[in-house]
Scaffold this motif. Structure first.
Motif, PDB file in Angstrom:
ATOM      1  N   GLN A   1       5.942  13.846  -1.763  1.00 59.99           N
ATOM      2  CA  GLN A   1       4.441  14.057  -2.445  1.00 59.99           C
ATOM      3  C   GLN A   1       3.703  14.442  -0.831  1.00 59.99           C
ATOM      4  O   GLN A   1       2.837  13.541  -0.271  1.00 59.99           O
ATOM      5  CB  GLN A   1       4.006  12.809  -2.709  1.00 59.99           C
ATOM      6  CG  GLN A   1       4.178  11.399  -2.077  1.00 59.99           C
ATOM      7  CD  GLN A   1       5.437  10.862  -2.308  1.00 59.99           C
ATOM      8  OE1 GLN A   1       6.003  11.229  -3.481  1.00 59.99           O
ATOM      9  NE2 GLN A   1       5.937  10.284  -1.482  1.00 59.99           N
TER      10      GLN A   1
ATOM     11  N   ILE B   1       2.801  -5.562  -3.346  1.00 54.04           N
ATOM     12  CA  ILE B   1       3.716  -4.393  -3.520  1.00 54.04           C
ATOM     13  C   ILE B   1       3.505  -2.946  -2.781  1.00 54.04           C
ATOM     14  O   ILE B   1       2.438  -2.493  -3.014  1.00 54.04           O
ATOM     15  CB  ILE B   1       3.609  -4.121  -5.271  1.00 54.04           C
ATOM     16  CG1 ILE B   1       3.735  -5.551  -6.162  1.00 54.04           C
ATOM     17  CG2 ILE B   1       4.804  -3.146  -5.490  1.00 54.04           C
ATOM     18  CD1 ILE B   1       3.544  -4.982  -7.353  1.00 54.04           C
ATOM     19  N   SER B   2       4.470  -2.869  -2.067  1.00 52.81           N
ATOM     20  CA  SER B   2       4.249  -1.580  -1.291  1.00 52.81           C
ATOM     21  C   SER B   2       5.702  -1.186  -1.069  1.00 52.81           C
ATOM     22  O   SER B   2       6.238  -1.782  -0.085  1.00 52.81           O
ATOM     23  CB  SER B   2       3.251  -1.596  -0.085  1.00 52.81           C
ATOM     24  OG  SER B   2       3.194  -0.524   0.612  1.00 52.81           O
ATOM     25  N   LYS B   3       5.985   0.136  -1.431  1.00 47.89           N
ATOM     26  CA  LYS B   3       7.202   0.460  -1.052  1.00 47.89           C
ATOM     27  C   LYS B   3       7.325   0.847   0.705  1.00 47.89           C
ATOM     28  O   LYS B   3       8.367   0.214   1.160  1.00 47.89           O
ATOM     29  CB  LYS B   3       7.757   1.784  -1.662  1.00 47.89           C
ATOM     30  CG  LYS B   3       9.191   2.398  -1.207  1.00 47.89           C
ATOM     31  CD  LYS B   3       9.473   3.703  -2.183  1.00 47.89           C
ATOM     32  CE  LYS B   3      10.864   3.956  -1.265  1.00 47.89           C
ATOM     33  NZ  LYS B   3      11.329   5.358  -1.918  1.00 47.89           N
TER      34      LYS B   3
ATOM     35  N   THR C   1      -3.523  -1.256   0.418  1.00 52.64           N
ATOM     36  CA  THR C   1      -2.761  -2.409   0.043  1.00 52.64           C
ATOM     37  C   THR C   1      -2.765  -3.667   1.326  1.00 52.64           C
ATOM     38  O   THR C   1      -2.899  -4.690   1.014  1.00 52.64           O
ATOM     39  CB  THR C   1      -1.084  -2.172  -0.054  1.00 52.64           C
ATOM     40  OG1 THR C   1      -1.260  -1.094  -1.237  1.00 52.64           O
ATOM     41  CG2 THR C   1      -0.365  -3.440  -0.569  1.00 52.64           C
TER      42      THR C   1
ATOM     43  N   SER D   1       2.872   1.624  -7.068  1.00 55.40           N
ATOM     44  CA  SER D   1       2.970   0.154  -6.972  1.00 55.40           C
ATOM     45  C   SER D   1       1.843  -0.585  -7.845  1.00 55.40           C
ATOM     46  O   SER D   1       1.604  -1.641  -7.576  1.00 55.40           O
ATOM     47  CB  SER D   1       2.880  -0.300  -5.585  1.00 55.40           C
ATOM     48  OG  SER D   1       3.978   0.519  -4.734  1.00 55.40           O
TER      49      SER D   1
ATOM     50  N   GLY E   1       5.223  -0.326   2.655  1.00 58.19           N
ATOM     51  CA  GLY E   1       4.861  -1.501   3.321  1.00 58.19           C
ATOM     52  C   GLY E   1       3.879  -1.315   4.351  1.00 58.19           C
ATOM     53  O   GLY E   1       3.394  -2.101   5.208  1.00 58.19           O
TER      54      GLY E   1
ATOM     55  N   LYS F   1      -4.591  11.111   3.846  1.00 56.86           N
ATOM     56  CA  LYS F   1      -4.383   9.908   4.589  1.00 56.86           C
ATOM     57  C   LYS F   1      -4.644  10.152   6.016  1.00 56.86           C
ATOM     58  O   LYS F   1      -5.279   9.201   6.857  1.00 56.86           O
ATOM     59  CB  LYS F   1      -2.997   9.477   4.230  1.00 56.86           C
ATOM     60  CG  LYS F   1      -2.564   8.721   3.093  1.00 56.86           C
ATOM     61  CD  LYS F   1      -1.161   8.030   3.170  1.00 56.86           C
ATOM     62  CE  LYS F   1      -0.896   7.588   1.618  1.00 56.86           C
ATOM     63  NZ  LYS F   1       0.657   7.443   1.801  1.00 56.86           N
TER      64      LYS F   1
ATOM     65  N   GLY G   1       8.002   5.655  -5.736  1.00 55.66           N
ATOM     66  CA  GLY G   1       6.926   4.384  -6.119  1.00 55.66           C
ATOM     67  C   GLY G   1       6.708   5.142  -7.532  1.00 55.66           C
ATOM     68  O   GLY G   1       6.306   4.124  -8.360  1.00 55.66           O
TER      69      GLY G   1
ATOM     70  N   ILE H   1      -1.036  -0.144  -4.702  1.00 56.36           N
ATOM     71  CA  ILE H   1      -1.706   1.043  -5.184  1.00 56.36           C
ATOM     72  C   ILE H   1      -0.760   2.241  -5.951  1.00 56.36           C
ATOM     73  O   ILE H   1       0.419   2.258  -5.442  1.00 56.36           O
ATOM     74  CB  ILE H   1      -2.571   1.620  -4.120  1.00 56.36           C
ATOM     75  CG1 ILE H   1      -3.553   2.514  -4.594  1.00 56.36           C
ATOM     76  CG2 ILE H   1      -1.981   2.153  -3.052  1.00 56.36           C
ATOM     77  CD1 ILE H   1      -4.816   2.943  -3.596  1.00 56.36           C
ATOM     78  N   GLY H   2      -1.153   3.044  -6.496  1.00 57.00           N
ATOM     79  CA  GLY H   2      -0.448   4.234  -6.980  1.00 57.00           C
ATOM     80  C   GLY H   2       0.948   3.669  -7.923  1.00 57.00           C
ATOM     81  O   GLY H   2       0.716   2.930  -8.551  1.00 57.00           O
TER      82      GLY H   2
END
Ligand SMILES: O=P(O)(O)OC[C@H]1O[C@](O)(CO)[C@@H](O)[C@@H]1O
Length: 637
Positions: free
Chosen positions: A545, A271-273, A280, A221, A275, A552, A333, A218-219
């Motif tokens: 960000q 994909i997730s920086k 995701t 990623s 994680g 979140k 990201g 997402i985003g």
């Protein structure tokens, strides 16, 4: 860097940016000259702005004061004379065609090797403005230079900002980082070659090779890979790509259903920086469930792209996934398209990723010049600053006249808005900065919202993206004498640019010869650097960000509250007879009477999904409902 054949065709390139020069007399617009005295004051009177002469790091207070004026303009009643409220830059743009031609030639930027042009002539900045901004640009060039040398350019997170090194690894500040970049690129190329060539294959697919990619992220990623796939994937790629970029169960089901039996030959790239992004993670769990139900072993088809030792990395390692690729701490990201995030999916689709990197590298090189007029990213930043008063007072409408670039504006939306939309500047002053980006494509949008752009509220400037080559050579034909389909597209772009300008709507035009891996790489690099320079001009941290965290956190609180609601409902539903509860009763029993509205929304959502039953009333009158659970879970009592 080791050269790799196959999907990662190697390319070498030398760089020589060139500006079109002209002996024609320079006739920049004199927008300010024709403004009313008060409006001219707003734009050009540096004496009235004490910070102006030492504008190094923060937007001029005078410019910040524009906000009330503009809200007056927006809220003015219909019979209010528009000339009294129209912001300053909508007046006095140069209209004489010959003077405009001179301005066009004078300011046109060309990057010969990339075949890229930047036309800023239809932005009405004045010579005075350009001169005033010069010292601030020099300061931002110094900041970019330090960033590229490895400074902690993201101070809040204590991180370096190194996406420029991804396409020129020799610039990375340490040999270790250089090695990491080169090794990862080699690993991507090898893996992609092996998958496309059938050396790495799914264990139980009749196809005998991978045919599909399911990208979960997402985003940053997702947006880069989506944009690049739309722009560059061949008509019949070796692997077709689809995306899960949300936690919408309906959307996820749709993607999995579309794969059908090809799930067995699908390479799932998660994909997730960080994680740990919930959307995701949910996408992954849903896909893993689909694999289980189809009797497939996910680990043999799963690939992770994430930071070392993240939750995702550990999961992939422990479960023995097919492959893992690193994301680096120093790549954000939204600037990760040239990392494994963008390169692996692209290479698997048969896109020449080394050409993408070469295009980006050439563009970076051009953007290192400290001569503003020869620096395309600086020119963009200059236009953004002028058009939006350095405070985001106008929106940026991005209009590529090319279907394949449809997702560019969506990609830019995150790059620009997540980078620039900040509450505080680097000195801790509340500035509420930003620059709104939207747009789809031309000429399609001409039949949608361009009516408003031409005649309605004047709260934007446009960026046209023009692609000179309509079709591959040999495929064109004239659908009427002397005119091709592409000529219409060209005419629509030029017509819209002229019509908007005639009504004082400013625009930038970026032109590329063709949509190729090289030009797409260059476009990404152009905007990454423009955002960096602009952020430096307005003194904000473009690389964090913090605002995203609030949403979140709030989402986490809603889910925690839902668990408490479930406990209370379960207790009442296990009673004999069952005790249906009103939202007020649930809120009281949860000891959070102040959360009554959220509790109502939670139970309404549960009822809509057959996870709770409405015993009385209807959701249209929230106070009337009484709710219980269809099943009592005794174990949870
Ligand atoms: O790659 P991750 O860590 O899953 O994050 C996805 C996206 O979420 C954000 O952190 C916030 O929305 C973006 O900056 C990022 O691109």
């Amino acid at each position: 860097m080791a050269s790799v054949s196959g999907v990662c065709t190697s390319s070498s390139s030398t760089f020589k940016p060139e500006r079109i020069t002209s002996r024609a007399t320079r006739t920049a617009t004199t927008a300010s000259a024709s403004l009313s005295p008060s409006l001219r004051f707003l734009r050009n009177d540096s004496a009235s702005c004490p910070n102006r002469s030492k504008l190094v790091s923060r937007p001029c207070d005078r410019l910040l004061h524009l906000r009330p004026t503009q809200s007056v303009a927006r809220e003015a009643p219909a019979n209010f004379s528009s000339s009294e409220v129209v912001p300053k830059e909508s007046k006095g743009l140069e209209k004489d065609p010959i003077s405009l031609w001179h301005r066009y030639v004078e300011w046109l930027y060309q990057h010969k090797e990339l075949g890229l042009y930047l036309d800023v002539s239809r932005i009405g900045f004045t010579d005075e403005f350009f001169k005033e901004m010069e010292p601030r640009f020099q300061a931002s060039f110094r900041a970019m230079e330090e960033l590229e040398r490895g400074a902690i350019a993201n101070p809040d997170e204590g991180r370096m900002v190194g996406h420029y090194w991804l396409r020129s690894s020799h610039l990375a500040p340490t040999p270790f980082l250089r090695l990491q970049i080169d090794k990862t690129l080699d690993a991507i190329c090898k893996f992609a070659d092996d998958v496309v060539g059938g050396k790495i294959k799914p264990p139980s697919s009749p196809a005998g090779r991978f045919t599909q990619i399911l990208s979960v992220g997402i985003g940053g990623s997702a947006l880069g890979p989506q944009f690049v796939a739309e722009a560059l994937a061949p008509d019949n790629p070796p692997l077709k790509i689809r995306f899960i970029d949300n936690t919408d169960p309906g959307g996820i089901d749709h993607q999995i259903a579309q794969l059908g039996s090809e799930l067995a030959s699908t390479l799932v790239i998660v994909i997730s920086k960080s994680g740990g992004t919930p959307e995701t993670r949910n996408g992954l769990l849903e896909v893993q469930k689909a694999f289980r139900e189809a009797g497939l072993d996910f680990s043999k088809q799963g690939v992770a792209i994430t930071q070392e030792n993240s939750l995702l990395d550990n999961t992939a390692r422990i479960e023995g996934w097919l492959a893992r690729f690193p994301m680096f701490d120093w790549v954000g990201g939204r600037t990760s398209e040239m990392s494994a995030v963008g390169l692996l999916p692209a290479a698997l689709q048969g896109i020449d990723i080394k050409e993408m990197l070469a295009g980006a590298s050439l563009m970076d090189e051009a953007n290192r010049t400290t001569v503003v007029k020869n620096n395309p990213a600086a020119l963009l930043a200059l236009c953004w600053y002028w058009a939006s008063d350095g405070v985001g007072s106008k929106d940026m409408v991005v209009l590529p006249y090319k279907d394949s670039l449809l997702l560019f504006s969506r990609y830019l939306q995150q790059l620009v808005m997540e980078s620039l939309g900040k509450e505080f500047d680097l000195d801790g002053n509340r500035v509420n900065q930003g620059l709104t980006v939207y747009g789809n494509k031309g000429s399609t949008d001409q039949h949608a919202y361009i009516q408003q752009l031409r005649e309605g509220v004047h709260n934007f400037f446009v960026t046209f993206i023009e692609v000179l080559r309509d079709r591959p050579p040999g495929h064109d034909w004239e659908l009427e004498p002397g005119v091709t389909c592409g000529d219409y597209l060209f005419g629509m772009l030029q017509g819209t640019r002229s019509a908007l300008y005639a009504n004082n709507r400013e625009s930038i035009t970026v032109t590329v010869q063709e949509v190729t891996p090289r030009s797409v790489g260059a476009l990404i690099a152009l905007y990454e650097r423009a955002v960096g320079i602009y952020a430096s001009l307005i003194n904000i941290n473009a690389y964090h960000q913090p605002g995203v965290e609030a949403g979140k956190k709030a989402a986490g609180e809603v889910l925690a509250l839902q668990k408490r609601v479930l406990t209370v409902l379960n207790e009442a539903s296990c009673k004999e007879p069952v005790e249906p509860l009103t939202p007020e009763e649930i809120a009281d029993r949860c000891h959070v009477p102040e959360d009554i509205e959220m509790i109502y929304k939670i139970v309404a959502h549960m009822a809509a999904n057959d996870r709770a039953i409405i015993a009385e009333g209807s959701c249209g009158s929230p106070r009337s409902i009484k709710i219980y659970l269809g099943e009592c879970n005794v174990d949870e009592l």
